[in-house]
Scaffold this active site. Structure first.
Site, mmCIF file in Angstrom:
data_model
loop_
_atom_site.group_PDB
_atom_site.id
_atom_site.type_symbol
_atom_site.label_atom_id
_atom_site.label_comp_id
_atom_site.label_asym_id
_atom_site.label_seq_id
_atom_site.Cartn_x
_atom_site.Cartn_y
_atom_site.Cartn_z
ATOM 1 N N CYS A 145 3.534 38.127 -4.419
ATOM 2 C CA CYS A 145 3.666 37.873 -5.862
ATOM 3 C C CYS A 145 2.710 38.529 -6.956
ATOM 4 O O CYS A 145 3.063 38.968 -7.905
ATOM 5 C CB CYS A 145 3.737 36.379 -6.289
ATOM 6 S SG CYS A 145 2.563 35.157 -5.635
ATOM 7 N N HIS A 152 -0.650 33.263 -11.839
ATOM 8 C CA HIS A 152 -1.054 33.569 -10.683
ATOM 9 C C HIS A 152 -1.793 35.130 -10.979
ATOM 10 O O HIS A 152 -1.575 35.867 -9.982
ATOM 11 C CB HIS A 152 0.069 33.859 -9.705
ATOM 12 C CG HIS A 152 -0.649 33.632 -8.444
ATOM 13 N ND1 HIS A 152 -0.101 33.938 -7.083
ATOM 14 C CD2 HIS A 152 -1.974 33.621 -7.826
ATOM 15 C CE1 HIS A 152 -0.681 33.802 -6.118
ATOM 16 N NE2 HIS A 152 -1.962 33.600 -6.371
#
Length: 306
Positions: free
Chosen positions: A80, A132
């Protein structure tokens, strides 16, 4: 005579020489833009791709695909953080330094990188949901990276979708709102309050682990035959959990799109996955050894709808 014609032509879009003259081009309005990202959501899970043996009930993103463009050759990174960094900067991981999932000890996406909200001069912007990208750079990293507002999860995963640490513009506190619903709520708040033109970056945690049964309120009001959200069997498999979580996410995306249709039906909508489906949730004909975390198609060929 020539001077008179020149003056007349400057005052009117109609030429006085008997030849039709096109009106000067009107600058196109700058569109509002919403980017929707699903986490660990491969082409095998999305119904419109018809590649999985029994995909989730994803009627809202499937409808989005019918109204727009569905891309079958869209390629992401196998995990990701690198994909998210690439989406926001247009640069590969070997240039941004984000080559894998970021931990709290990593440097994160450099503030020297020029990001999408920084490129869109004159746009207001908000990022909601999963970030993130901050590594060890702190809870203000999304704001420092160009977004006017941020509300969501700084780290890569929520320990519990029903109890997690939410950060709003650098201030963090615990919340018990279902994470997928919270992301949709914040997206709706952004698109209904940001000055136009705006960019809203919406990053869902779903259907990333931890696997769970979504609340009934987040399940589709009109489920497809075989829908698993609100109807999971006893001892569900990871694949069944992912489908149920994806259906809840699709329902929440539908809620966002319904508001968007009122706020600005001409907004640009981009939906994508950040990488392939998690290995433990991968079903035949896909190979779990060729799923998320690998450079096989199951890891890097992702949904993309514009």
């Amino acid at each position: 005579m020539i001077l008179t014609l020149l003056l007349l032509s400057l005052q009117s879009s109609t030429v006085t020489t008997g030849i039709e003259r096109p009106a000067p081009p009107v600058p196109a309005p700058r569109p509002n833009i919403i980017v929707l990202i699903a986490d660990d959501f491969g082409v095998d899970v999305m119904g419109a791709y018809a590649e999985g043996q029994s995909p989730a009930c994803t009627s809202n993103v499937d409808e989005l695909a019918m109204q727009g463009l569905l891309f079958r050759n869209a390629w992401a990174n196998p995990t990701c953080s690198p994909t998210r960094a690439a989406v926001l900067t247009g640069r590969q991981g070997f240039r941004t330094g984000v080559g894998g999932p970021l931990s709290n000890m990593d440097a994160g996406l450099s503030l020297a990188e020029t990001t999408l909200p920084e490129m869109l001069a004159g746009y207001s912007s908000a990022a909601v949901g999963k970030w993130h990208l901050s590594g060890n750079q702190g809870d203000l990293h999304p704001n420092a990276s160009g977004f006017d507002d941020f509300a969501g999860v700084i780290r890569g995963v929520v320990p519990d979708y029903f109890q997690w640490r939410k950060t709003i513009n650098g201030q963090s506190s615990q919340t018990m709102t279902y994470a997928t619903t919270d992301t949709a709520d914040e997206a709706i708040a952004a698109i209904t309050s940001l000055p136009e033109p705006w960019l809203t970056y919406v990053s869902f945690n779903a259907p990333h682990t931890p696997f769970h049964a979504p609340p009934t309120a987040a399940c589709p009001a009109s489920p497809c035959p075989g829908s698993l959200c609100g109807n999971l069997p006893t001892n569900p498999t990871p694949a069944q959990y992912v489908k149920a979580m994806s259906e809840a996410m699709d329902q929440e995306i539908g809620r966002v799109l319904a508001v968007l249709d009122v706020v600005d039906p001409n907004a640009y909508v981009i939906f994508m996955g950040d990488n392939g489906t998690a290995r433990q949730a991968t079903e035949l004909p896909f190979d779990r050894n060729h799923a998320k975390g690998t450079m096989y198609e199951g890891g890097v060929n992702v949904p993309l709808v514009i």
